[in-house]
Design a protein around this motif. Structure first.
Motif, PDB file in Angstrom:
ATOM      1  N   GLU A  98      -2.367   5.237   5.000  1.00 15.42           N
ATOM      2  CA  GLU A  98      -2.375   4.512   3.438  1.00 15.42           C
ATOM      3  C   GLU A  98      -1.763   5.738   2.480  1.00 15.42           C
ATOM      4  N   ASP A  99      -1.645   6.365   2.965  1.00 11.51           N
ATOM      5  CA  ASP A  99      -0.807   7.449   1.766  1.00 11.51           C
ATOM      6  C   ASP A  99       0.404   6.615   1.759  1.00 11.51           C
ATOM      7  N   GLN A 102       0.766   3.048  -0.098  1.00 10.95           N
ATOM      8  CA  GLN A 102       0.806   3.472  -1.154  1.00 10.95           C
ATOM      9  C   GLN A 102       2.019   3.771  -1.861  1.00 10.95           C
ATOM     10  N   ASN A 290       2.723  -5.848  -3.536  1.00  9.39           N
ATOM     11  CA  ASN A 290       1.505  -5.572  -3.331  1.00  9.39           C
ATOM     12  C   ASN A 290       0.541  -6.231  -3.481  1.00  9.39           C
TER      13      ASN A 290
END
Length: 328
Positions: A98-99, A102, A290
């Motif tokens: 997830e990091d 992002q 995105n």
């Protein structure tokens, strides 16, 4: 002093393992710099696979036949799987998927510059398979012997599939070159546009690549950028001759003394502009990623809810078995 001696011993043992061509595994001690380098490199590779789905995915609905549509669907699906393998490899290094995602979404991590160029005709799909995947194979096959075990093992399957992608692309171009004058012109135009970005895929020249020396010492990399670029050119020129296209480099010629082809330098100013986010499709690619991430939020939430519900069910079952002496 004792701590320093222990650190020196660990460092020495680590380098000995690497020098002996043995693998470093997730539970082994490794220098912080080694871990950071791997996370950066594997994450960039994973991001490239995911972003790389876009240029060709754009042609799935416009493929000229059902066969070509099926081939393209399968290839794009493969790229998604490659991203998954690679993100999983970063997790063995303590990175959170997830990091990393992002960081890609906000522009803090990069992906291959090649995917910031547009696919203008269906011939681009073939040229991407031939040149872009061909360059990827040159770059990635040595990674099957990289010093970090999970990365090396992931690359074995990825390289097998990338090799198939290259053959698919070349077969498409051979078909088009046997077609109309317009189709042959489309192929040559695509080659003209993708040749130099393909050479840039290997990264900057060795004297401008700050990470190469250390990565070679740690055997994360097995060859320098320029060595891989030369190998790609030597491999591709005979293929271009067979295909019947001209590579757009007036300096390209065989050097009998070196036993390699001489070739011109890519436009490194263009390369750095694309890396900095100023390429033809940088903004479009990241915006699309995105948007896809936002639209897929419900899938991630549903998967997390299912996993939580299943875990609760397994916990209740374990308690029942414990209470009944193991009889469900």
């Amino acid at each position: 002093m004792t701590g320093e001696r222990e650190a020196d011993t660990l460092e020495r043992d680590f380098q000995h393992t690497v020098d002996a061509d043995q693998r470093i595994e997730p539970r082994d001690w490794m220098p912080d710099g080694y871990r950071r380098t791997l996370v950066r490199q594997i994450a960039q590779h994973a991001h490239s696979e995911i972003i790389g789905m876009q240029p060709e995915g754009n042609w799935i609905t416009r493929a000229p036949s059902l066969r070509r549509k099926a081939i393209l669907l399968a290839k794009v699906q493969d790229e998604a799987g490659h991203g998954l393998y690679l993100y999983a490899a970063t997790e063995t290094l303590g990175a959170a998927r997830e990091d990393l995602t992002q960081k890609l979404l906000v522009g803090k991590q990069k992906y291959s510059s090649i995917f910031n160029y547009p696919t203008l005709t269906f011939a681009d799909v073939g040229v991407i398979g031939w040149l872009v995947d061909g360059a990827a194979i040159c770059n990635q096959v040595p990674l099957c012997r990289t010093s970090y075990g999970p990365y090396a093992r992931a690359m074995i399957r990825i390289c097998k599939e990338e090799s198939f992608h290259q053959r698919q692309g070349y077969e498409l171009l051979m078909t088009m070159m046997g077609g109309t004058d317009e189709q042959r012109a489309m192929v040559q135009d695509a080659v003209n546009r993708w040749w130099w970005p393909s050479l840039m895929m290997f990264g900057p020249p060795d004297d401008a690549s700050p990470n190469t020396e250390q990565s070679m010492r740690w055997r994360i990399k097995r060859h320098t950028n320029d060595e891989l670029r030369q190998k790609f050119v030597d491999m591709t020129v005979p293929q271009a001759e067979k295909l019947g296209v001209t590579l757009p480099d007036p300096e390209l010629r065989w050097n009998a003394e070196r036993g390699h082809y001489d070739f011109g330098a890519p436009d490194w100013d263009e390369f750095w502009q694309v890396v900095k986010g100023n390429g033809p499709c940088n903004a479009q690619r990241v915006a699309h990623r995105n948007r896809a991430h936002e639209e897929g939020a419900w899938v991630r939430e549903a998967a997390a809810a299912y996993a939580e519900k299943r875990a609760r069910g397994l916990d209740r079952l374990a308690q029942q078995q414990l209470a009944t002496g193991g009889v469900a």
